[in-house]
Design a protein around this motif. Structure first.
Motif, PDB file in Angstrom:
ATOM      1  N   ASN A  58      89.433 -78.008  -7.927  1.00 23.68           N
ATOM      2  CA  ASN A  58      88.167 -78.216  -8.009  1.00 23.68           C
ATOM      3  C   ASN A  58      87.719 -77.627  -6.650  1.00 23.68           C
ATOM      4  N   LEU A  59      88.133 -78.599  -5.873  1.00 16.92           N
ATOM      5  CA  LEU A  59      87.975 -78.361  -4.587  1.00 16.92           C
ATOM      6  C   LEU A  59      88.160 -76.946  -3.383  1.00 16.92           C
ATOM      7  N   LYS A  60      88.887 -76.514  -4.050  1.00 17.92           N
ATOM      8  CA  LYS A  60      89.197 -75.472  -3.469  1.00 17.92           C
ATOM      9  C   LYS A  60      87.978 -74.581  -3.645  1.00 17.92           C
ATOM     10  N   ILE A  61      87.750 -74.220  -4.933  1.00 13.30           N
ATOM     11  CA  ILE A  61      86.188 -73.301  -5.084  1.00 13.30           C
ATOM     12  C   ILE A  61      85.556 -73.382  -4.900  1.00 13.30           C
ATOM     13  N   TYR A  62      85.041 -75.147  -4.008  1.00 13.70           N
ATOM     14  CA  TYR A  62      83.526 -75.308  -2.926  1.00 13.70           C
ATOM     15  C   TYR A  62      83.906 -74.462  -1.649  1.00 13.70           C
ATOM     16  N   VAL A  63      85.342 -74.223  -1.583  1.00 11.36           N
ATOM     17  CA  VAL A  63      85.117 -73.533  -0.041  1.00 11.36           C
ATOM     18  C   VAL A  63      84.492 -72.439   0.167  1.00 11.36           C
ATOM     19  N   PRO A  64      84.412 -72.313   1.423  1.00 14.14           N
ATOM     20  CA  PRO A  64      83.785 -70.778   1.473  1.00 14.14           C
ATOM     21  C   PRO A  64      84.771 -69.851   1.111  1.00 14.14           C
ATOM     22  N   ASP A  65      84.521 -68.334   0.915  1.00 15.43           N
ATOM     23  CA  ASP A  65      85.582 -68.074   1.122  1.00 15.43           C
ATOM     24  C   ASP A  65      86.538 -67.182   2.282  1.00 15.43           C
ATOM     25  N   LYS A  66      85.635 -67.798   3.325  1.00 16.54           N
ATOM     26  CA  LYS A  66      86.150 -66.938   4.361  1.00 16.54           C
ATOM     27  C   LYS A  66      87.698 -68.026   4.844  1.00 16.54           C
ATOM     28  N   TYR A  67      87.760 -69.163   4.213  1.00 19.28           N
ATOM     29  CA  TYR A  67      89.254 -70.417   4.592  1.00 19.28           C
ATOM     30  C   TYR A  67      89.598 -69.866   3.695  1.00 19.28           C
ATOM     31  N   ILE A  68      90.130 -69.149   2.647  1.00 19.23           N
ATOM     32  CA  ILE A  68      90.812 -69.237   1.264  1.00 19.23           C
ATOM     33  C   ILE A  68      91.854 -68.684   1.863  1.00 19.23           C
ATOM     34  N   GLU A  69      92.147 -67.589   2.594  1.00 19.81           N
ATOM     35  CA  GLU A  69      93.036 -67.412   3.084  1.00 19.81           C
ATOM     36  C   GLU A  69      94.228 -67.739   4.233  1.00 19.81           C
ATOM     37  N   LYS A  70      93.677 -68.395   4.826  1.00 20.56           N
ATOM     38  CA  LYS A  70      94.196 -69.196   5.655  1.00 20.56           C
ATOM     39  C   LYS A  70      94.925 -70.563   4.858  1.00 20.56           C
ATOM     40  N   ILE A  71      93.941 -70.982   3.535  1.00 18.15           N
ATOM     41  CA  ILE A  71      94.390 -72.234   2.781  1.00 18.15           C
ATOM     42  C   ILE A  71      96.003 -71.531   1.857  1.00 18.15           C
ATOM     43  N   GLU A  72      95.661 -70.652   1.509  1.00 19.92           N
ATOM     44  CA  GLU A  72      96.397 -69.766   0.160  1.00 19.92           C
ATOM     45  C   GLU A  72      97.291 -69.185   0.916  1.00 19.92           C
ATOM     46  N   LYS A  73      97.668 -69.219   3.010  1.00 20.11           N
ATOM     47  CA  LYS A  73      98.724 -68.659   3.368  1.00 20.11           C
ATOM     48  C   LYS A  73      99.489 -70.528   3.635  1.00 20.11           C
TER      49      LYS A  73
END
Length: 315
Positions: free
Chosen positions: A163-178
């Motif tokens: 739920n928190l991850k969905i709220y994070v801007p897309d530009k950060y998602i790649e870093k988070i998933e890595k």
């Protein structure tokens, strides 16, 4: 009005407008900078939480297995001995360091003036994280209630995290998933309950150096095999079938006979990391004692990488 005065007035107005525009731009830039810093602070905290959560799942599984194997015996000292033995492990030391940093970061985040929705989602996440990680290393109640509550909290943390991850801007998602991928690999080097089966009967007292030595020696293979997760190609396939997968899992996690390994699933499967076989470990002692015997699930990839910690519900 003279031309000169008109020019001065117009120039003054233009300068005033430009100044106002500059102030607005600077304000927007500062607000954007603060917003970026807030997101980076939250991401830093949740990355640490994700790693600690993965490690806490292993601790919880080990506690549950040890508890189940020693029902009717002095299971309390056995469980405490297992948790105590972690103190010498490098990954557990990182776990404790992360815990301190998460606490400090959380306090700052909750006190900050960041976006209310983001703060709310983070607050809910830290609450479920804190309760779960505390319970994992400080078991309470009976075995049934412990398993039930840790299961509920695992689901709660996972849901709140997403739920928190969905709220994070897309530009950060790649870093988070890595980082999530790296966390899985690092957590997999925090050995499973199979390794601790050998250790839980050893009283290390206050000397954790031997426990650390035992861990380092047996985990060298796993550290090497998990150092990188790459897409599998024909040139690096070392697991060519279910037999290879179960043998590799047994060689890596086996305890000399109590844990048996078998294919769990329908054969070769695929995820974002490559092709793998899902292998299940079962504790014969736990089965004989009336338990379900579940000792772990292992994704064994064709390149020899093993990621441990997946339950049947994950697949």
């Amino acid at each position: 009005m003279s031309v000169k005065k008109s020019v001065i007035i117009v120039t003054s107005l233009i300068l005033t407008v430009l100044l106002v525009v500059a102030v607005i731009i600077m304000k927007n830039k500062n607000e954007e900078k603060v917003k970026e810093e807030n997101y980076e602070s939250v991401i830093s905290a949740i990355e640490k939480m994700d790693l600690n959560f993965q490690i806490a799942k292993k601790i919880s599984a080990t506690v549950s297995s040890t508890w189940s194997d020693n029902l009717g015996n002095d299971f309390s000292s056995k469980v405490n001995g297992v948790i105590k033995s972690y103190k010498g492990f490098k990954t557990y030391n990182e776990y404790e360091k992360n815990s301190e940093e998460i606490t400090n970061q959380s306090r700052s985040i909750i006190k900050s003036n960041m976006d209310k929705d983001l703060k709310k989602r983070f607050t809910v996440l830290i609450e479920s994280y804190t309760e779960y990680t505390n319970l994992a290393v400080d078991p309470k109640g009976n075995l049934g209630s412990y398993n039930a509550r840790t299961g509920e909290l695992e689901n709660s943390f996972t849901s709140n995290y997403q739920n928190l991850k969905i709220y994070v801007p897309d530009k950060y998602i790649e870093k988070i998933e890595k980082q999530e991928k790296a966390n899985l690999v690092k957590a997999s080097s925090f050995n499973s309950s199979d390794y601790y089966t050998d250790y839980k009967d050893i009283d290390y007292g206050n000397d954790y150096s031997q426990a650390s030595s035992d861990f380092t020696e047996e985990s060298n293979y796993e550290h090497a095999s998990n150092s990188n997760i790459e897409d599998t190609t024909e040139s690096n396939i070392i697991v060519s079938g279910p037999e290879d997968a179960t043998k590799l899992a047994s060689d890596t996690y086996g305890d000399g006979g109590n844990i048996v390994f078998s294919l769990f699933g329908e054969g070769l499967e695929t995820d974002e990391y490559g092709n793998y076989y899902l292998v299940a470990g079962s504790s014969l002692r736990a089965i004989e004692g009336g338990g379900n015997g579940t000792a772990g699930r292992y994704r064994v990839y064709e390149d020899g990488t093993i990621i441990e910690g997946f339950s049947s519900s994950d697949d």
